[in-house]
Design a protein around this motif. Sequence first.
Motif, PDB file in Angstrom:
ATOM      1  N   UNK B   1     -61.679 -13.375 -31.818  1.00 54.25           N
ATOM      2  CA  UNK B   1     -61.548 -12.158 -32.620  1.00 54.25           C
ATOM      3  C   UNK B   1     -62.341 -12.297 -33.917  1.00 54.25           C
ATOM      4  N   UNK B   2     -62.921 -11.186 -34.306  1.00 52.12           N
ATOM      5  CA  UNK B   2     -63.793 -11.204 -35.479  1.00 52.12           C
ATOM      6  C   UNK B   2     -63.043 -10.751 -36.717  1.00 52.12           C
ATOM      7  N   UNK B   3     -63.423 -11.270 -37.880  1.00 57.30           N
ATOM      8  CA  UNK B   3     -63.004 -10.642 -39.124  1.00 57.30           C
ATOM      9  C   UNK B   3     -63.746  -9.316 -39.242  1.00 57.30           C
ATOM     10  N   UNK B   4     -63.141  -8.381 -39.969  1.00 48.98           N
ATOM     11  CA  UNK B   4     -63.672  -7.017 -40.014  1.00 48.98           C
ATOM     12  C   UNK B   4     -64.045  -6.658 -41.455  1.00 48.98           C
ATOM     13  N   UNK B   5     -65.210  -6.066 -41.614  1.00 51.28           N
ATOM     14  CA  UNK B   5     -65.716  -5.755 -42.961  1.00 51.28           C
ATOM     15  C   UNK B   5     -66.173  -4.307 -43.078  1.00 51.28           C
ATOM     16  N   UNK B   6     -65.992  -3.766 -44.290  1.00 49.34           N
ATOM     17  CA  UNK B   6     -66.622  -2.490 -44.641  1.00 49.34           C
ATOM     18  C   UNK B   6     -67.992  -2.865 -45.202  1.00 49.34           C
TER      19      UNK B   6
END
Lengths: 133, 387
Positions: B1-6
């Motif tokens: 699972x990936x970290x999520x960024x704006x």
Amino acid sequence: MGEVSRFWREAVHRYRLVGHRCGNCERTYFPPRDVCPVCHRDSVGKMKEFELSGKGTIESFTVIHEVPSPFVRQRPYILAIVKLDEGPSLTAQIVDVDPGEVEIGKRVSAVFRKIAQQGSSGIIQYGYKFVLD
Amino acid sequence: MSDVYIVGAGETKFGELWERSLRELAVEAGLRAIENAGVYSRDVEVLYGSNSLAGIINGQENIGGLLSDFSGIAENNIPAIRIEASTASGGAAVREAYHAVKSGEFDLVMVGGVEKMTDVFGSELIDLTSSVLDREWEAFFGATPAALAAMSARKYMADFNVEKDAMAMISVNDHFNASKNPDAQYKNKLTLEQALNSVAVAEPLNMMDCSPVSDGAAAVLIASENYMKKNKLEGVRIASSAEAQDYLALHSRKSLYTLESAKVASRKALESAKIKIDDISFAEIHDSYSIYGLMELEDLGFAEKGKAKDLVYEDIKIDGRIPINPSGGLKAKGNPLGATGVGQFVEAYRQMKGKAGERQIKDAKYAMLHNMGGSGSISVVHIVGGE
Ligand SMILES: [Zn+2]
């Protein structure tokens, strides 16, 4: 907005204050619901219609000045959340009274009245409102 | 699972934008986000459009198709759908984007929220906005969103001995902050006296207790850590996302002034981010009505029930202990329903990047964003920030 069928579908519940009692836990609901939020699938097919007394207590209320289109001719009007003696609460107008006399905790009874007239269709809808005891 | 960024954010000005159409607003916000991120729209793999009432206000459904087409990416043939969760559509759409990226399925997702409310006005618009309530058992009898908030307010004031001043201070704070936000609908500062003396909408709520009718759009680009690093972008992390539901009708809930949806979503978001409420540096909350500001400060966890009044005179100011709505909030930045929740991310992104101008909050570590649907039937809470 809407077709005529939308209005007669709920008519019996609105005209006679008919709710549901769960045959599994005996809890009462208004408006009627087909599944008891406590018993879930154990209540399916066991929700029985029952008629409420129409007696209750004002939980809170407001006097509405900015009104939706079907209610323009009634501006301003008093809207309340009424806790019925059998348990469930509902949202309805309080009528035949000066807003200054309405208070949280006052006793009220249901009456059968015209609710609103739909703009384009002109359909007149009926249902319950409440008056102070 | 990936970290999520704006990795990019943009919005239109919010307000009564008579000359602008639904699609123009959406495209402007989307292009600003693309420009801000420095990416190309051909990289966008999914488009989520968030909108509440275009079907009945503008006669336009199929918002996903509209946004994809007029953003110029129809020939990319990517999935483009609308996320609808009433006035929480924006938060719910970002949440779907968060999941799409976190799962590893996608690297770059665009969320565009838009609402064009001024195509209808007056009592007609009040009737349409009342469709976020229970049409058959609330609105049928004359309930409006303002009326339900007003009934929560009257009961709250009676049970906790709270005066109207405390509610009005939520709006006063919003207006002060909005006066420093170029995108905000209102730039005028509001005094407590002005708020208390504005005209009645649904007693005890006055006009200055109610968010306005707004047009506007907001967009964010949500990316995986991989995509961000590969393209040398500097994003702001979405630490967690939570959503919770309650009964649709206010009269079915256990309490007229407790937002169970906000309580549950806040608790889950904090747990998932592995932080405590005291770690939050500032919050954007869904104060569509000033009373909801007080209820949310309590139910999100910033104050005990009935005690929000102790925060509203000093602590919530932009330089206070827990700044609330640095953007100007729903009352003064504006409340274009489907865009509102996405706009909260635009503000959080700018704050975290140190690009919030005169309303910049210093050294913010975590922000909490709360977007609410109906009279509280849905809450979406995100925590933004951290490493
Ligand atoms: Zn039951």
